[in-house]
Design an enzyme around this catalytic site. Structure first.
Site, PDB file in Angstrom:
ATOM      1  N   HIS A 116       0.821  -1.209   0.000  1.00  0.00           N
ATOM      2  CA  HIS A 116       0.000   0.000   0.000  1.00  0.00           C
ATOM      3  C   HIS A 116       0.853   1.256   0.000  1.00  0.00           C
ATOM      4  CE1 HIS A 116      -4.341  -1.160   1.327  1.00  0.00           C
ATOM      5  NE2 HIS A 116      -4.260  -0.903   0.051  1.00  0.00           N
ATOM      6  N   ASP A 124       1.971 -16.536 -13.984  1.00  0.00           N
ATOM      7  CA  ASP A 124       1.724 -17.955 -13.724  1.00  0.00           C
ATOM      8  C   ASP A 124       2.199 -18.826 -14.879  1.00  0.00           C
ATOM      9  OD1 ASP A 124       0.786 -17.977 -11.167  1.00  0.00           O
ATOM     10  OD2 ASP A 124      -1.330 -17.934 -11.697  1.00  0.00           O
ATOM     11  N   CYS A 158      -1.608  -9.668 -19.614  1.00  0.00           N
ATOM     12  CA  CYS A 158      -1.870  -8.909 -18.390  1.00  0.00           C
ATOM     13  C   CYS A 158      -0.889  -9.221 -17.270  1.00  0.00           C
ATOM     14  CB  CYS A 158      -3.298  -9.168 -17.906  1.00  0.00           C
ATOM     15  SG  CYS A 158      -3.627 -10.894 -17.460  1.00  0.00           S
ATOM     16  N   GLU A 188      -2.891 -19.359 -18.530  1.00  0.00           N
ATOM     17  CA  GLU A 188      -1.843 -19.290 -17.510  1.00  0.00           C
ATOM     18  C   GLU A 188      -1.263 -20.647 -17.145  1.00  0.00           C
ATOM     19  OE1 GLU A 188      -3.567 -17.520 -13.986  1.00  0.00           O
ATOM     20  OE2 GLU A 188      -5.542 -18.315 -14.487  1.00  0.00           O
TER      21      GLU A 188
END
Length: 753
Positions: free
Chosen positions: A361, A626, A673, A602
């Site tokens: 964060h 992945d 992606c 993936e």
């Protein structure tokens, strides 16, 4: 022996200087294993120099200098392993130094001091008797040498080594971490420490659970007020609502149905509030840290931060007010987003954290605020650098402590160049990712939190290429209901009107466990996960489908993505459930349309069935993280093999080629992606392969756009043809980096231009 080691480590860490640490070590070791001599040699300009001793003549310190291959010390350096001798003088490599007075000593034990595979010194012990050292003594010295290596690492970056040697070499050794937020900053290190220590809380039983619950609720209320104050302050600083939404996540984590309910459950079972809090926090942290997805695993730091803040109020510890000078570089073991938000924006220049990654964060917030950040700086000597001058290189993940004048001058130049580059990239935000030969490649953002929306829009994202839906499921102690999910998804849809939003259905299992939905498997990564779980539990899948479809009503930008697909039957089953959800909502009077449906590629099985899958869906999306892991059989979170993980491996490139060819045969678009999409070098080969769109971390968008606008697809295809003949990922990356450099895009690879 173990308690002695602990005390020794504490004393060394608390030492005011490297010289003091060396003296502590030789004194404690001499007493601990009852030796007549303990000495430390450190490497300096091609020599090993005697830097501390107990037992040899004190005046020999700093005077005895051995070549790296000289004497028994040189032999330890060469072998990089302990040398244990009954009679040192009988060894052919023995060399006598009369100035040390060592002729009285016979047995010899030397262990190397190793840092990053390099011998940086030798720790020795000697006795007047002729006998080999026992195994316990050898093990003890090896352990001490490892602690000494850490002290030397800290001293190198703070200048302590040069101070000890009485010189200033001008050679600055940076600490290496992870690039959390791009940019360069120079300023003063201000160290932040946690307000409380969860690890120090003991187990304790109580007779009045009601009083403990009241104390907990009061502490939670105080933390809630603190976060709300931060939100007000950020609003005053004109930070967009979407950035402030980061702290709405914190408030959501304090709501009922989450971690606090678990704390109350433990209190009612008899635990005191602090112990119950510790237990609940540890359980939630463990769940997140076990996740392989780096984006989700970093949420553990958010849980820990909230736990520490609640504990500080339970302990009635008043918040300490810190002084922040101009150009503050915030430093700590684990800097949290709330720590960062508490610093006046006009004074904050950069962030350095021992723990954390680019997905934490604090890194997300730093990027949004335009603050350079370096995360995961494992060798950072936190307790020794307060008020020191430091440089933060957020491009390369480097930190310089007490930099020389030459390094400061160089970084001032780089800051000016980086500023010019940033200004140039800013001019591209509203421009399309269009190659010089007219090929348009839409660039999308990967998100998973509402806090990601503002950075994505600022960087010119043309939509969302991957929206992860797991977070609301993970932070609760139950499955979120349809209304809860609907409210979250609706905000994402509304933020991108007229732009595509690709929502990935729930992808749990494997590394993403839910506390209320336990899955016990010997090999979870090859087990019950992703689409397999949701198809086995259609009630979970249908609730999520209804929430997603309702969220898209009247906006018409929804695309649904199915994770972990390994066969056609899974796609057909998911389509049936999706049609059922659409029909149910229409019967209820909802104006919902059948969305575009895609599958994630993936796993290798999906690569080889890409053509069959393309016939049945509207688009394919390749998750290169992945896919690379499964193709190469490499866990990139395993430090022993992480160096083998590379999306530019020839096998990965061949798999991508096969997927794109199969999809285009049936006129279906392909998106990438994974992290490859945000890598400027990898973007070149993806452009050459003919990929239809790219989705990435928001911070990477302007840089990838710069690549696309400077390379024709014809040139990218030419480069692709070259690298497909290469056999090593390193060779491929070097060729692509050379191409970027030659095109004047070297600023994408290093600070400056």
């Amino acid at each position: 022996m173990l308690s002695l080691l602990r005390r020794l480590v504490q004393e060394v860490n608390a030492a005011s200087s490297l010289a003091a640490a060396l003296e502590i070590i030789v004194e404690r070791v001499q007493a601990a294993i009852a030796v007549d001599v303990c000495s430390i040699y450190l490497r300096d300009d091609g020599h090993q120099v005697l830097m501390a001793t107990r037992g040899l003549k004190p005046e020999s310190v700093g005077e005895v200098r051995l070549d790296l291959d000289q004497g028994l010390i040189g032999l330890v350096c060469e072998r990089a392993e302990p040398l244990n001798l009954e009679e040192a003088s009988s060894h052919p490599r023995y060399q006598y130094f009369p100035e040390t007075g060592e002729e009285a000593f016979h047995s010899f034990l030397g262990v190397p001091i190793i840092r990053h595979s390099e011998v940086v010194g030798v720790l020795t012990a000697q006795r007047t008797t002729s006998e080999r050292f026992d195994e316990d003594s050898v093990s003890f010295l090896v352990t001490v040498a490892s602690q000494l290596a850490a002290a030397i690492a800290h001293a190198e970056v703070t200048g302590g080594i040069n101070d000890l040697l009485g010189k200033r070499t001008g050679k600055d050794l940076p600490l290496i971490g992870l690039a959390g937020s791009s940019g360069v900053a120079m300023g003063t290190a201000i160290v932040q420490y946690p307000q409380a220590d969860l690890d120090a809380i003991p187990d304790r039983q109580v007779d009045d659970p009601k009083a403990e619950i009241n104390a907990l609720n009061q502490a939670v209320a105080e933390v809630r007020r603190d976060i709300q104050d931060i939100l007000v302050r950020l609003e005053e600083q004109k930070l967009p609502m979407e950035d402030r939404a980061l702290f709405e996540v914190y408030l959501m984590m304090l709501d009922s149905g989450g971690m606090i309910d678990k704390v109350i459950e433990y209190i009612r079972a008899g635990s005191w509030a602090s112990g119950a809090l510790k237990r609940a926090v540890e359980e939630h942290v463990k769940v997140f840290e076990s996740m392989e997805d780096p984006y989700l695993s970093e949420r553990a730091s958010d849980v820990r931060d909230l736990g520490i803040r609640i504990l500080s109020y339970l302990q009635s510890a008043p918040a300490k007010k810190s002084y922040y000078p101009r150009h503050t570089i915030l430093v700590g073991e684990e800097i949290s987003a709330t720590m960062l938000a508490e610093v006046p924006a006009s004074r904050l220049a950069g962030v350095i954290s021992v723990r954390g990654s680019s997905n934490s964060h604090v890194a997300i917030l730093a990027r949004s605020m335009g603050i350079p950040a370096v995360m995961g700086v494992a060798d950072l000597p936190v307790h020794r650098i307060d008020s020191q001058r430091v440089i933060v290189d957020g491009y390369q993940g480097k930190v310089f402590i007490r930099p020389s004048a030459a390094v400061r001058a160089e970084y001032k130049r780089l800051i000016q160049e980086a500023s010019a580059l940033s200004a140039e990239l800013d001019t591209l935000i509203d421009e399309p990712a269009l190659t010089p030969d007219g090929v348009r490649i839409p660039l999308y953002a990967n998100t998973g939190l509402l806090a990601d929306i503002a950075p994505s829009l600022k960087c010119g994202a043309e939509g969302v290429g991957l929206y992860r839906t797991e977070f609301p499921f993970i932070i609760r102690d139950r499955f979120p209901g349809e209304e809860e999910q609907f409210r979250i998804y609706r905000q994402v849809m509304l933020a991108f009107p007229g732009k595509p939003v690709v929502v990935r259905t729930l992808d749990i299992g494997g590394d993403k466990a839910l506390s209320y939905f336990p899955i016990q498997e010997e090999n979870p990564f090859l087990g019950w996960r992703g689409i397999r779980i949701t198809l086995d539990h259609p009630e979970i899948f249908l609730v999520q489908m209804r929430a997603i479809l309702r969220a898209s009503e009247g906006i018409d930008n929804l695309n649904i993505l199915l994770p972990m697909i390994t066969n056609v039957a899974e796609v057909e089953a998911a389509k049936e459930l999706l049609v059922r959800a659409v029909e149910e909502l229409r019967e209820e009077g909802r104006a919902v349309d059948m969305p575009r449906l895609g599958v994630m590629i993936e796993v290798p099985a999906a690569v080889y069935q890409a053509e069959a899958l393309a016939k049945r869906v509207d688009f394919l999306s390749v998750g290169t993280n992945d896919l690379t892991q499964y193709l190469l059989a490499v866990d990139r979170n395993n430090s022993s093999v992480a160096h083998l993980f590379d999306g530019l491996h020839p096998a990965v490139l061949q798999a991508l080629m096969q997927v794109i060819k199969a999809a285009h045969k049936h006129r279906k678009p392909v998106s990438v992606c994974g992290e490859m999409a945000g890598d400027p070098a990898a973007a070149l080969v993806l452009l050459g392969m003919g990929v239809d769109s790219l989705s990435m971390n928001a911070a990477s968008l302007p840089r990838v756009k710069w690549v696309i606008r400077n390379f024709t697809q014809a040139k990218a295809k030419e480069l692709l043809g070259e690298v497909l003949t290469m056999l090593a990922a390193e060779e491929i990356r070097q060729r692509l980096n050379d191409a970027l450099d030659a095109a004047g895009l070297g600023g994408l690879l290093r600070p400056g231009r």
